[in-house]
Design a protein around this motif. Sequence first.
Motif, PDB file in Angstrom:
ATOM      1  N   PRO A   1       0.791  -1.241   0.000  1.00  0.00           N
ATOM      2  CA  PRO A   1       0.000   0.000   0.000  1.00  0.00           C
ATOM      3  C   PRO A   1       0.821   1.288   0.000  1.00  0.00           C
ATOM      4  CG  PRO A   1      -0.955  -1.584   1.525  1.00  0.00           C
ATOM      5  CD  PRO A   1       0.354  -2.150   1.084  1.00  0.00           C
ATOM      6  N   VAL A   2       2.056   1.238   0.489  1.00  0.00           N
ATOM      7  CA  VAL A   2       2.870   2.467   0.525  1.00  0.00           C
ATOM      8  C   VAL A   2       3.885   2.519  -0.609  1.00  0.00           C
ATOM      9  CG1 VAL A   2       2.584   2.810   2.997  1.00  0.00           C
ATOM     10  CG2 VAL A   2       4.505   1.425   2.170  1.00  0.00           C
ATOM     11  N   GLY A   3       4.032   1.444  -1.357  1.00  0.00           N
ATOM     12  CA  GLY A   3       4.940   1.448  -2.492  1.00  0.00           C
ATOM     13  C   GLY A   3       6.405   1.445  -2.078  1.00  0.00           C
ATOM     14  N   CYS A   4       7.272   1.377  -3.066  1.00  0.00           N
ATOM     15  CA  CYS A   4       8.710   1.330  -2.818  1.00  0.00           C
ATOM     16  C   CYS A   4       9.410   2.286  -3.775  1.00  0.00           C
ATOM     17  CB  CYS A   4       9.241  -0.093  -3.011  1.00  0.00           C
ATOM     18  SG  CYS A   4      11.045  -0.239  -2.901  1.00  0.00           S
ATOM     19  N   ALA A   5       9.916   3.388  -3.242  1.00  0.00           N
ATOM     20  CA  ALA A   5      10.679   4.324  -4.059  1.00  0.00           C
ATOM     21  C   ALA A   5      12.143   3.893  -4.125  1.00  0.00           C
ATOM     22  CB  ALA A   5      10.581   5.737  -3.489  1.00  0.00           C
ATOM     23  N   ARG A   6      12.709   3.533  -2.976  1.00  0.00           N
ATOM     24  CA  ARG A   6      14.096   3.082  -2.908  1.00  0.00           C
ATOM     25  C   ARG A   6      14.318   2.330  -1.612  1.00  0.00           C
ATOM     26  NH1 ARG A   6      15.577   3.297  -7.955  1.00  0.00           N
ATOM     27  NH2 ARG A   6      17.815   3.554  -8.299  1.00  0.00           N
ATOM     28  N   LEU A   7      15.229   1.358  -1.658  1.00  0.00           N
ATOM     29  CA  LEU A   7      15.592   0.600  -0.474  1.00  0.00           C
ATOM     30  C   LEU A   7      17.089   0.715  -0.263  1.00  0.00           C
ATOM     31  CD1 LEU A   7      14.925  -1.369   1.823  1.00  0.00           C
ATOM     32  CD2 LEU A   7      15.342  -3.248   0.210  1.00  0.00           C
ATOM     33  N   LEU A   8      17.482   1.151   0.918  1.00  0.00           N
ATOM     34  CA  LEU A   8      18.886   1.263   1.293  1.00  0.00           C
ATOM     35  C   LEU A   8      19.157   0.301   2.441  1.00  0.00           C
ATOM     36  CD1 LEU A   8      19.183   5.177   1.384  1.00  0.00           C
ATOM     37  CD2 LEU A   8      19.321   3.651  -0.587  1.00  0.00           C
TER      38      LEU A   8
END
Length: 303
Positions: free
Chosen positions: A152-159
């Motif tokens: 529901p919140v999506g994924c812009a970037r994962l570090l």
Amino acid sequence: MPQGPFVAPDPSLSWSASAAPGTAPDAARPYVALGEPEGYDERGRGRALGVRVRPRTAAAAVCAVLGLGLIGGAVTGSWLTGDSGEGGAAGTFATAGGLWHNVPVDRLFPPTVEGGGAGPGGADRTWTRVAVAPDSGCANAFDPLLRKALTPVGCARLLRATYTDSTQSYVTTVGLLFTKADAPAMSSLAARFRNEGLARRTDLMPRPYAAKGTVAAAFGDKQRASWTISVLTEAPVVVYAVSGWADGRTVDSPQPAADAMRSGATTAPAQAGLGNEAQGLADRVERGLRRTVGSATDTEKPS
């Protein structure tokens, strides 16, 4: 975590350069004009000197002037303290969402993290970074059920970065998931994690980041021992950490950090302090993130 003088990171370990600090806004003290002084006529009745004003009109004028003065003072006070209400919160939220591409990696994941009192019984901890994963999407970073819960919140970037303790007995991966969500969506997800206990489910554990040639080379899914997940509401970020033994041993019964840190807990992760490893490191990375957001927000304020 103790703060030393800022040193520019190696460009190879930085997503980009940080912004130059700005200046805080200044504001002038409001000027409040009062009405003309009141005199008395030959019968002792009050009147404005030089002007005849009806009593009700005079009272209304004085109230209006005082009201404007109070409002002006309140506005000036908010400027001086930097409190800009809902607009400021929205600005901070937006600033936090862009940190992944304009803040050096060493600011988000310091090479060394001090954890005073973070260990079992209040023991001190020191973590050393052994690997930083390239910034990426979330396609293979989470187990299917956790990925579904975060959809529901999506994924812009994962570090992500992986650390080891001072004895190199344990390894912990800490992650910052920058979402695409707005504030209401983050609040909704946080409420769901809290109300449904999603952060405590073993089928929703985050995956570790193992790096070849390091003490964390054997840190895989079967080595996960304890974990924590925190959904922030004032920033579009999910902070998590997962810990395990550095020798690659498998774990049959992983335990959420909150349970492993309870007094009297007797599981293997609890006895080893792996709940403290996950929670302690996640807490300090989150604190660093909050400080970085605060600094970036101050920099962006108009001078």
